[in-house]
Design a protein around this motif. Structure first.
Motif, PDB file in Angstrom:
ATOM      1  N   LEU A 106     -36.330  30.182  15.250  1.00  0.00           N
ATOM      2  CA  LEU A 106     -35.994  28.850  15.745  1.00  0.00           C
ATOM      3  C   LEU A 106     -34.831  28.246  14.968  1.00  0.00           C
ATOM      4  O   LEU A 106     -33.946  27.600  15.551  1.00  0.00           O
ATOM      5  N   ALA A 107     -34.797  28.462  13.661  1.00  0.00           N
ATOM      6  CA  ALA A 107     -33.694  27.950  12.849  1.00  0.00           C
ATOM      7  C   ALA A 107     -32.390  28.639  13.222  1.00  0.00           C
ATOM      8  O   ALA A 107     -31.345  27.995  13.351  1.00  0.00           O
ATOM      9  N   ALA A 108     -32.430  29.954  13.442  1.00  0.00           N
ATOM     10  CA  ALA A 108     -31.220  30.691  13.802  1.00  0.00           C
ATOM     11  C   ALA A 108     -30.696  30.275  15.167  1.00  0.00           C
ATOM     12  O   ALA A 108     -29.481  30.241  15.398  1.00  0.00           O
ATOM     13  N   ALA A 109     -31.605  29.955  16.091  1.00  0.00           N
ATOM     14  CA  ALA A 109     -31.186  29.532  17.423  1.00  0.00           C
ATOM     15  C   ALA A 109     -30.546  28.146  17.410  1.00  0.00           C
ATOM     16  O   ALA A 109     -29.698  27.845  18.251  1.00  0.00           O
ATOM     17  N   ASP A 110     -30.937  27.308  16.457  1.00  0.00           N
ATOM     18  CA  ASP A 110     -30.458  25.922  16.425  1.00  0.00           C
ATOM     19  C   ASP A 110     -29.242  25.704  15.535  1.00  0.00           C
ATOM     20  O   ASP A 110     -28.508  24.737  15.733  1.00  0.00           O
ATOM     21  N   ARG A 111     -29.036  26.559  14.552  1.00  0.00           N
ATOM     22  CA  ARG A 111     -27.984  26.313  13.573  1.00  0.00           C
ATOM     23  C   ARG A 111     -26.620  26.787  14.065  1.00  0.00           C
ATOM     24  O   ARG A 111     -26.506  27.711  14.860  1.00  0.00           O
ATOM     25  N   ARG A 112     -25.571  26.160  13.544  1.00  0.00           N
ATOM     26  CA  ARG A 112     -24.203  26.537  13.907  1.00  0.00           C
ATOM     27  C   ARG A 112     -23.830  27.922  13.387  1.00  0.00           C
ATOM     28  O   ARG A 112     -23.269  28.726  14.101  1.00  0.00           O
ATOM     29  N   SER A 113     -24.140  28.170  12.124  1.00  0.00           N
ATOM     30  CA  SER A 113     -23.652  29.386  11.481  1.00  0.00           C
ATOM     31  C   SER A 113     -24.454  30.609  11.908  1.00  0.00           C
ATOM     32  O   SER A 113     -25.691  30.597  11.963  1.00  0.00           O
ATOM     33  N   VAL A 114     -23.733  31.698  12.187  1.00  0.00           N
ATOM     34  CA  VAL A 114     -24.379  32.948  12.575  1.00  0.00           C
ATOM     35  C   VAL A 114     -25.141  33.557  11.415  1.00  0.00           C
ATOM     36  O   VAL A 114     -25.996  34.431  11.621  1.00  0.00           O
TER      37      VAL A 114
ATOM     38  N   ASP B 108     -37.015  30.329  24.285  1.00  0.00           N
ATOM     39  CA  ASP B 108     -37.756  30.809  23.117  1.00  0.00           C
ATOM     40  C   ASP B 108     -39.202  31.128  23.478  1.00  0.00           C
ATOM     41  O   ASP B 108     -39.783  32.111  22.992  1.00  0.00           O
ATOM     42  N   ALA B 109     -39.798  30.293  24.346  1.00  0.00           N
ATOM     43  CA  ALA B 109     -41.182  30.526  24.762  1.00  0.00           C
ATOM     44  C   ALA B 109     -41.308  31.818  25.561  1.00  0.00           C
ATOM     45  O   ALA B 109     -42.261  32.593  25.372  1.00  0.00           O
ATOM     46  N   VAL B 110     -40.341  32.069  26.442  1.00  0.00           N
ATOM     47  CA  VAL B 110     -40.365  33.307  27.230  1.00  0.00           C
ATOM     48  C   VAL B 110     -40.215  34.515  26.324  1.00  0.00           C
ATOM     49  O   VAL B 110     -40.934  35.522  26.464  1.00  0.00           O
ATOM     50  N   ILE B 111     -39.275  34.444  25.360  1.00  0.00           N
ATOM     51  CA  ILE B 111     -39.076  35.562  24.431  1.00  0.00           C
ATOM     52  C   ILE B 111     -40.334  35.792  23.598  1.00  0.00           C
ATOM     53  O   ILE B 111     -40.782  36.929  23.404  1.00  0.00           O
ATOM     54  N   GLY B 112     -40.927  34.691  23.108  1.00  0.00           N
ATOM     55  CA  GLY B 112     -42.155  34.823  22.328  1.00  0.00           C
ATOM     56  C   GLY B 112     -43.296  35.384  23.147  1.00  0.00           C
ATOM     57  O   GLY B 112     -44.061  36.241  22.674  1.00  0.00           O
ATOM     58  N   GLY B 113     -43.423  34.931  24.396  1.00  0.00           N
ATOM     59  CA  GLY B 113     -44.470  35.451  25.259  1.00  0.00           C
ATOM     60  C   GLY B 113     -44.295  36.928  25.550  1.00  0.00           C
ATOM     61  O   GLY B 113     -45.264  37.704  25.535  1.00  0.00           O
TER      62      GLY B 113
ATOM     63  N   THR C  22     -27.890  29.290  24.973  1.00  0.00           N
ATOM     64  CA  THR C  22     -28.585  28.423  25.920  1.00  0.00           C
ATOM     65  C   THR C  22     -28.473  26.964  25.491  1.00  0.00           C
ATOM     66  O   THR C  22     -28.653  26.647  24.308  1.00  0.00           O
ATOM     67  N   PRO C  23     -28.177  26.037  26.420  1.00  0.00           N
ATOM     68  CA  PRO C  23     -28.146  24.608  26.069  1.00  0.00           C
ATOM     69  C   PRO C  23     -29.456  24.166  25.453  1.00  0.00           C
ATOM     70  O   PRO C  23     -30.534  24.679  25.779  1.00  0.00           O
ATOM     71  N   HIS C  24     -29.365  23.185  24.563  1.00  0.00           N
ATOM     72  CA  HIS C  24     -30.527  22.753  23.793  1.00  0.00           C
ATOM     73  C   HIS C  24     -31.688  22.329  24.686  1.00  0.00           C
ATOM     74  O   HIS C  24     -32.854  22.579  24.353  1.00  0.00           O
ATOM     75  N   ALA C  25     -31.404  21.724  25.814  1.00  0.00           N
ATOM     76  CA  ALA C  25     -32.460  21.225  26.695  1.00  0.00           C
ATOM     77  C   ALA C  25     -33.323  22.361  27.236  1.00  0.00           C
ATOM     78  O   ALA C  25     -34.513  22.158  27.525  1.00  0.00           O
ATOM     79  N   ARG C  26     -32.739  23.556  27.402  1.00  0.00           N
ATOM     80  CA  ARG C  26     -33.480  24.691  27.957  1.00  0.00           C
ATOM     81  C   ARG C  26     -33.851  25.730  26.905  1.00  0.00           C
ATOM     82  O   ARG C  26     -34.500  26.728  27.220  1.00  0.00           O
ATOM     83  N   ARG C  27     -33.457  25.506  25.650  1.00  0.00           N
ATOM     84  CA  ARG C  27     -33.647  26.534  24.628  1.00  0.00           C
ATOM     85  C   ARG C  27     -35.113  26.781  24.310  1.00  0.00           C
ATOM     86  O   ARG C  27     -35.537  27.915  24.076  1.00  0.00           O
ATOM     87  N   ARG C  28     -35.922  25.715  24.283  1.00  0.00           N
ATOM     88  CA  ARG C  28     -37.342  25.900  23.977  1.00  0.00           C
ATOM     89  C   ARG C  28     -38.025  26.759  25.035  1.00  0.00           C
ATOM     90  O   ARG C  28     -38.900  27.566  24.725  1.00  0.00           O
ATOM     91  N   GLY C  29     -37.627  26.584  26.300  1.00  0.00           N
ATOM     92  CA  GLY C  29     -38.195  27.421  27.341  1.00  0.00           C
ATOM     93  C   GLY C  29     -37.827  28.878  27.164  1.00  0.00           C
ATOM     94  O   GLY C  29     -38.663  29.777  27.340  1.00  0.00           O
TER      95      GLY C  29
END
Length: 441
Positions: free
Chosen positions: A365-373, A253-258, A244-251
């Protein structure tokens, strides 16, 4: 001469080869602690844990210029350990030594885990776990073949029943089929991460995955199968978040967390129906009876619990009464959350949930943002551990507790509010740009 010796010792403790050797030794001990205790007794295991903890503290002291007190470990870990020792105040007469011993075991494993988390990065930790599990799973399979096929006799010293010729269940070097299943699932997570990160040769990755998958099947562990399903779902959700593009990633993550919180809430509300469903399946009827009896005793001290006592070996009160009521010996509550409730009450459970929950959020959150798998190893390992904790109490002792603390500290170093105020905090890896690669190169 003495100054030169101290300098040489400090250089050794600070060296990368020593850090790697320490990590491999500690992980091997963690996974084999049960077998070592069966063969050589509790004193041997306790001595090794104490020795590694002291060495770990010495390593941290030698690296004190790289560390800061504020970032040494999560606050939730300190609070949980403090509440655990405070429970000594309401321990029953004669139980003080047991509470102190259990607390020292928690502290010893935590010291080892904190050391590893500070001297190894996430890739190095994952590689070390992979290296150790490749050998231990291969050795477990070899021992089962020798016991069940070549000699056709159980190996009582290690608890090996020699049932591999009948398709299992087997336990290898890990004492029980559920423990083998958990270790094999952890190995699958690690080996997939190694393969996707290209950290090992392709042939090694394929061999490792076949070995771990075979042992999951031969273990016949129903808890391992449930854990695999949840881990696969978590991996799919994490992969979607990473794309997911960074601009929509927090949303996202929020849905997954919810959705996760709603699932947990539903499980709590429907826990009786879920327990009845599992009770109708082979192997879970005894568990549900144990849980129901444990809940009865939790209700007598819901806030504080009965004080820390660790495992149920030697049947400390009230576990002796629980086992007597069930007419069967149990060495844990077969549920880490109920075990915490029984021993440390709702306060302890909230602190335990805070430790695991905050670690999972940070790691995710770190795994979603970082380059390395490779950063996916932390959240997926935590998911496996926290899900398994519904059916086993591994997260409170030994390798389970060690992994929980290690992942919590690593997650804190990857993503924490301390990073903004700690001048010695490591520089975090660069975030993955929009449309960036999904895997490490």
């Amino acid at each position: 001469m003495r100054r030169a010796a101290r300098s040489a010792l400090a250089d050794l403790l600070r060296s990368a080869p020593f850090a790697r050797a320490y990590t491999l030794a500690a992980l091997t001990l963690g996974f084999l602690a049960g077998s070592i205790q069966r063969v050589n007794g509790l004193v041997t295991v306790t001595t090794i844990i104490g020795g590694l903890a002291v060495i770990g503290i010495a390593i941290l002291a030698a690296r004190r210029d790289e560390l800061s007190l504020i970032g040494i470990a999560p606050t939730s870990l300190f609070l949980f350990l403090v509440w655990s020792i405070v429970s000594l105040a309401w321990a029953l007469d004669g139980a003080y030594a047991r509470t102190m011993a259990a607390w020292l075991a928690l502290v010893g494993w935590a010291a080892i885990a904190v050391t590893i988390a500070h001297v190894r990065d996430t890739l190095q930790v994952a590689r070390a776990v992979g290296d150790v599990l490749r050998w231990l799973l291969a050795a477990s399979l070899a021992i089962e073949v020798f016991s069940g096929i070549i000699f056709d006799a159980p190996l009582e010293a290690l608890g090996v029943k020699g049932l591999i010729a009948y398709g299992g269940p087997i336990q290898g070097l890990f004492g029980s089929r559920n423990m083998l299943g958990f270790v094999a699932v952890l190995a699958l997570i690690t080996f997939v991460i190694e393969w996707r990160a290209r950290a090992v040769a392709r042939r090694v990755a394929v061999y490792s995955l076949i070995l771990a998958g075979l042992l999951v099947v031969l273990s016949g562990s129903p808890t391992a199968l449930v854990t695999i399903v949840v881990v696969v779902v978590a991996e799919l959700a994490l992969s979607y978040a990473r794309r997911t593009p960074h601009a929509r990633r927090r949303g996202v993550d929020a849905v997954i967390g919810g959705a996760t919180l709603v699932g947990i809430a539903l499980a709590l509300v429907m826990h009786r129906q879920i327990a009845a469903f599992f009770a109708s399946r082979s192997g879970f009827g005894t568990r549900t009876q144990l849980w129901q009896e444990t809940i009865e005793w939790i209700g007598r001290r819901p806030v504080t619990g009965w004080s820390l006592f660790g495992t149920w070996h030697n049947e400390p009160f009230p576990t002796n009464v629980i086992n007597l009521a069930l007419s069967s010996p149990n060495f844990s509550g077969l549920n880490a959350y109920l075990d915490v409730l029984l021993q440390l009450g709702w306060v302890g459970l909230l602190l335990f949930a805070l430790l695991g929950g905050v670690a999972l959020v940070r790691a995710w959150l770190a795994a979603a943002d970082r380059r390395s798998v490779v950063h996916a190893w932390l959240p997926l390992t935590l998911v496996a551990l926290l899900v398994t904790s519904v059916f086993e109490s591994y997260a409170l002792t030994g390798i389970g507790w060690m992994l929980l603390v290690m992942c919590a500290v690593r997650a804190g170093r990857e993503r924490s509010w301390r990073l903004s105020i700690d001048p010695r905090a490591p520089e975090p890896p660069p975030a993955r740009p929009q449309g960036g690669n999904r895997s490490a190169r």
